[in-house]
Design a protein around this motif. Structure first.
Motif, PDB file in Angstrom:
ATOM      1  N   MET A   1      40.113  40.712  37.056  1.00 41.68           N
ATOM      2  CA  MET A   1      40.040  42.016  37.396  1.00 41.68           C
ATOM      3  C   MET A   1      41.284  42.477  38.513  1.00 41.68           C
ATOM      4  O   MET A   1      41.595  41.345  39.044  1.00 41.68           O
ATOM      5  CB  MET A   1      38.700  41.870  38.217  1.00 41.68           C
ATOM      6  CG  MET A   1      37.233  41.670  37.348  1.00 41.68           C
ATOM      7  SD  MET A   1      35.937  41.319  38.501  1.00 41.68           S
ATOM      8  CE  MET A   1      36.328  39.402  38.837  1.00 41.68           C
ATOM      9  N   ARG A   2      41.336  43.661  38.650  1.00 34.39           N
ATOM     10  CA  ARG A   2      42.149  44.214  39.507  1.00 34.39           C
ATOM     11  C   ARG A   2      41.302  44.777  40.836  1.00 34.39           C
ATOM     12  O   ARG A   2      40.363  45.463  40.671  1.00 34.39           O
ATOM     13  CB  ARG A   2      43.012  45.353  39.018  1.00 34.39           C
ATOM     14  CG  ARG A   2      43.778  46.073  40.205  1.00 34.39           C
ATOM     15  CD  ARG A   2      45.011  46.790  39.555  1.00 34.39           C
ATOM     16  NE  ARG A   2      46.080  45.670  38.972  1.00 34.39           N
ATOM     17  CZ  ARG A   2      46.941  46.424  38.251  1.00 34.39           C
ATOM     18  NH1 ARG A   2      47.255  47.562  37.753  1.00 34.39           N
ATOM     19  NH2 ARG A   2      47.797  45.194  37.646  1.00 34.39           N
ATOM     20  N   VAL A   3      41.500  43.971  41.934  1.00 34.26           N
ATOM     21  CA  VAL A   3      40.536  44.139  43.021  1.00 34.26           C
ATOM     22  C   VAL A   3      41.289  44.502  44.318  1.00 34.26           C
ATOM     23  O   VAL A   3      42.363  43.971  44.639  1.00 34.26           O
ATOM     24  CB  VAL A   3      39.888  42.787  43.403  1.00 34.26           C
ATOM     25  CG1 VAL A   3      38.738  42.962  44.321  1.00 34.26           C
ATOM     26  CG2 VAL A   3      39.182  42.014  42.121  1.00 34.26           C
ATOM     27  N   LEU A   4      40.650  45.434  44.980  1.00 35.75           N
ATOM     28  CA  LEU A   4      41.282  46.017  46.150  1.00 35.75           C
ATOM     29  C   LEU A   4      40.353  45.276  47.371  1.00 35.75           C
ATOM     30  O   LEU A   4      39.335  45.360  47.257  1.00 35.75           O
ATOM     31  CB  LEU A   4      41.146  47.480  46.328  1.00 35.75           C
ATOM     32  CG  LEU A   4      41.528  47.995  47.749  1.00 35.75           C
ATOM     33  CD1 LEU A   4      42.687  47.789  48.276  1.00 35.75           C
ATOM     34  CD2 LEU A   4      40.901  49.497  47.760  1.00 35.75           C
ATOM     35  N   GLY A   5      41.065  44.350  48.275  1.00 37.31           N
ATOM     36  CA  GLY A   5      40.521  43.713  49.202  1.00 37.31           C
ATOM     37  C   GLY A   5      40.505  44.222  50.673  1.00 37.31           C
ATOM     38  O   GLY A   5      41.970  44.812  50.878  1.00 37.31           O
ATOM     39  N   PHE A   6      39.510  44.333  51.504  1.00 40.09           N
ATOM     40  CA  PHE A   6      39.731  45.039  52.898  1.00 40.09           C
ATOM     41  C   PHE A   6      39.431  44.132  53.869  1.00 40.09           C
ATOM     42  O   PHE A   6      38.750  43.204  53.690  1.00 40.09           O
ATOM     43  CB  PHE A   6      38.900  46.151  53.044  1.00 40.09           C
ATOM     44  CG  PHE A   6      38.946  47.432  52.266  1.00 40.09           C
ATOM     45  CD1 PHE A   6      40.321  48.289  52.556  1.00 40.09           C
ATOM     46  CD2 PHE A   6      38.244  47.779  51.369  1.00 40.09           C
ATOM     47  CE1 PHE A   6      40.287  49.578  52.099  1.00 40.09           C
ATOM     48  CE2 PHE A   6      38.420  49.193  50.739  1.00 40.09           C
ATOM     49  CZ  PHE A   6      39.293  50.067  51.163  1.00 40.09           C
ATOM     50  N   MET A   7      40.449  44.142  55.073  1.00 42.26           N
ATOM     51  CA  MET A   7      39.830  43.403  56.038  1.00 42.26           C
ATOM     52  C   MET A   7      40.261  44.266  57.527  1.00 42.26           C
ATOM     53  O   MET A   7      41.348  44.802  57.669  1.00 42.26           O
ATOM     54  CB  MET A   7      40.941  41.890  56.132  1.00 42.26           C
ATOM     55  CG  MET A   7      40.147  40.953  57.457  1.00 42.26           C
ATOM     56  SD  MET A   7      38.464  40.735  57.404  1.00 42.26           S
ATOM     57  CE  MET A   7      38.088  39.874  58.967  1.00 42.26           C
ATOM     58  N   SER A   8      39.124  44.194  58.197  1.00 40.61           N
ATOM     59  CA  SER A   8      39.413  44.927  59.635  1.00 40.61           C
ATOM     60  C   SER A   8      38.784  44.051  60.734  1.00 40.61           C
ATOM     61  O   SER A   8      37.754  43.848  60.673  1.00 40.61           O
ATOM     62  CB  SER A   8      38.861  46.291  59.667  1.00 40.61           C
ATOM     63  OG  SER A   8      38.855  46.774  61.013  1.00 40.61           O
ATOM     64  N   GLY A   9      39.710  43.227  61.338  1.00 38.57           N
ATOM     65  CA  GLY A   9      39.400  42.206  62.306  1.00 38.57           C
ATOM     66  C   GLY A   9      39.048  42.620  63.644  1.00 38.57           C
ATOM     67  O   GLY A   9      38.856  43.728  63.848  1.00 38.57           O
ATOM     68  N   THR A  10      38.590  41.684  64.514  1.00 41.68           N
ATOM     69  CA  THR A  10      37.768  42.047  65.613  1.00 41.68           C
ATOM     70  C   THR A  10      38.890  42.686  66.721  1.00 41.68           C
ATOM     71  O   THR A  10      38.273  43.056  67.871  1.00 41.68           O
ATOM     72  CB  THR A  10      37.161  40.615  66.369  1.00 41.68           C
ATOM     73  OG1 THR A  10      38.150  39.584  66.553  1.00 41.68           O
ATOM     74  CG2 THR A  10      36.143  40.398  65.421  1.00 41.68           C
ATOM     75  N   SER A  11      40.286  42.563  66.605  1.00 41.63           N
ATOM     76  CA  SER A  11      41.174  43.131  67.182  1.00 41.63           C
ATOM     77  C   SER A  11      40.963  44.602  67.311  1.00 41.63           C
ATOM     78  O   SER A  11      41.523  45.420  68.142  1.00 41.63           O
ATOM     79  CB  SER A  11      42.546  42.969  66.973  1.00 41.63           C
ATOM     80  OG  SER A  11      42.773  43.231  65.796  1.00 41.63           O
ATOM     81  N   LEU A  12      40.122  44.991  66.206  1.00 44.90           N
ATOM     82  CA  LEU A  12      40.105  46.597  66.066  1.00 44.90           C
ATOM     83  C   LEU A  12      41.322  47.316  65.993  1.00 44.90           C
ATOM     84  O   LEU A  12      41.438  48.454  66.462  1.00 44.90           O
ATOM     85  CB  LEU A  12      39.507  47.152  66.919  1.00 44.90           C
ATOM     86  CG  LEU A  12      37.740  46.844  67.136  1.00 44.90           C
ATOM     87  CD1 LEU A  12      37.004  47.639  68.282  1.00 44.90           C
ATOM     88  CD2 LEU A  12      36.978  46.859  66.185  1.00 44.90           C
ATOM     89  N   ASP A  13      42.401  46.986  65.181  1.00 47.99           N
ATOM     90  CA  ASP A  13      43.747  47.285  65.255  1.00 47.99           C
ATOM     91  C   ASP A  13      43.930  48.334  64.042  1.00 47.99           C
ATOM     92  O   ASP A  13      44.137  49.221  64.051  1.00 47.99           O
ATOM     93  CB  ASP A  13      44.608  46.243  65.353  1.00 47.99           C
ATOM     94  CG  ASP A  13      45.966  46.731  65.135  1.00 47.99           C
ATOM     95  OD1 ASP A  13      46.534  47.766  65.853  1.00 47.99           O
ATOM     96  OD2 ASP A  13      46.817  46.162  64.431  1.00 47.99           O
ATOM     97  N   ALA A  14      43.611  47.708  62.882  1.00 51.50           N
ATOM     98  CA  ALA A  14      43.965  48.476  61.633  1.00 51.50           C
ATOM     99  C   ALA A  14      43.115  47.792  60.450  1.00 51.50           C
ATOM    100  O   ALA A  14      42.517  46.932  60.528  1.00 51.50           O
ATOM    101  CB  ALA A  14      45.360  47.994  61.376  1.00 51.50           C
ATOM    102  N   VAL A  15      43.095  48.701  59.373  1.00 50.31           N
ATOM    103  CA  VAL A  15      42.419  48.291  58.217  1.00 50.31           C
ATOM    104  C   VAL A  15      43.626  47.752  57.214  1.00 50.31           C
ATOM    105  O   VAL A  15      44.642  48.608  56.993  1.00 50.31           O
ATOM    106  CB  VAL A  15      41.734  49.575  57.371  1.00 50.31           C
ATOM    107  CG1 VAL A  15      41.329  49.042  56.032  1.00 50.31           C
ATOM    108  CG2 VAL A  15      40.601  50.296  58.391  1.00 50.31           C
TER     109      VAL A  15
END
Length: 368
Positions: A1-15
């Protein structure tokens, strides 16, 4: 599969965003990766939800601040990915699945008296509707309901990435985000993973609380200070460090009160030392001392954190890029990989990584 992963950490800096071609076991190809800074409007909503979560009693209705923050997080991720895909000449039809971590506003590890509690805000159904792509989300709840820590979840990806790169054992992967976590690979045992202690989070909070910016850029503030050994010893006396792994933390489990009387520079230097000493204690838990420690996450960009860890680790310490990895994208890649494993019904948490009673599937998938 071609999968797009996201992460937005607790630093609240960026996606953070990354595309993987994977079947949830092997890694076939790495697509593009990127980030978009969080808007101030979304940051404000998430911060309000985080404050509300701190006083949210078990059994009480969900705080009113959660719903608007969850919607804003979903729309923020959609907007970030829309621009990201367009910049690489891609469209949503070329993405088969999305891995959506959401934004952590609460993480309470389990105790002998009660199960853990964790909240990642993000409207998965809305994101699926906006993108037209199935969304895997809510990765931590099932593990916690079974008595696990709910974190860290990236270790199964660290294992796949290390195997794909031919990293020899014993070795370790350290992610330094708001909280730091380590995955230890021995030659004879299953991987062991756990949160070691604070990462960037306390330093960020210190700098923000004192009106000095968003974070200690280049570690310059810490570089000008001296470590207060008494304060450091007080932090390390916390019972968390006497508990065996697996174990997990919330960004707010340690208070800044202990450094309140210190100068800006001394406080920053002491918190850097705290992060590094906690990593040392974590490595001491390994059945075999790793020969190399691969560091990912925002903390590897702080020279003072890297220097302090290198001084204490007792092994070679390298940034992720030194072994050909994308240090800012590892967590986003991990949630793409976890989404694929969720789709395929493969376990994402294990006794040695979250303390789950057995290898466990997790996550939910919502169709557009």
């Amino acid at each position: 599969m071609r999968v797009l992963g996201f992460m937005s950490g607790t630093s609240l800096d960026a996606v953070d965003m990354a595309i993987l071609d994977t079947d949830g076991e092997t890694l076939q190809a790495f697509g593009p990766a990127g980030e978009r800074k969080l808007t101030e409007a979304t940051r404000a909503l998430v911060l309000a939800a985080t404050e509300a979560a701190k006083s949210w009693l078990r059994g009480a209705p969900e705080p009113a601040e959660f719903a608007p923050a969850a919607e804003a997080v979903a729309r923020e991720h959609f907007a970030a990915a829309q621009g990201f895909l367009e910049s690489y000449g891609l469209g949503w039809k070329e993405i088969e699945l999305i891995g959506f971590h959401g934004q952590t506003v609460l993480h309470e590890r389990p105790t002998p008296e009660r199960s853990g509690r964790t909240v990642q805000l993000g409207d998965g159904a809305l994101l699926a509707t906006l993108t037209g792509v199935p969304v895997a989300f809510d990765f931590r709840t099932a593990d916690m309901a079974a008595g696990g820590e709910g974190a860290p979840l990236a270790p199964i990806y660290h294992l796949a990435r290390a195997q794909a790169s031919g990293i020899a054992r014993p070795s370790a992967v350290l992610n330094v985000g708001g909280v730091a976590n380590v995955t230890l690979f021995s030659q004879s045992a299953d991987p062991l993973a756990f949160d070691t202690g604070p990462g960037n989070g306390m330093i960020d909070l210190l700098v923000q609380a004192r009106g000095l910016g968003r974070y200690d850029e280049g570690g310059r503030l810490a570089a000008a200070g001296r470590v207060d050994q008494a304060v450091l010893a007080g932090y390390l006396a916390h019972p968390f460090f006497r508990q065996p792994p697996p174990k997990s933390l919330d960004r707010y489990d340690f208070s800044l009160d202990a450094v309140a009387a210190l100068s800006d520079a001394d406080a920053a230097a002491t918190l850097v030392a705290f992060t590094a000493e906690a990593v040392r204690l974590g490595l001491d838990a390994a059945t075999e001392r790793p020969k190399v420690l691969i560091v990912s996450g925002g903390g590897r960009s702080n020279p003072q954190i890297m220097r302090a860890i290198t001084e204490r680790a007792g092994c070679e310490v390298v940034a992720a890029e030194a072994v050909g990895w994308r240090g800012d994208a590892i967590e986003a890649e991990a949630f793409a990989y976890l989404a694929a494993r969720t789709r395929m019904g493969l376990p994402i948490s294990f006794p040695g990584t979250t303390g789950a009673p057995k290898p466990m599937t997790g996550g939910r998938i919502v169709e557009p």
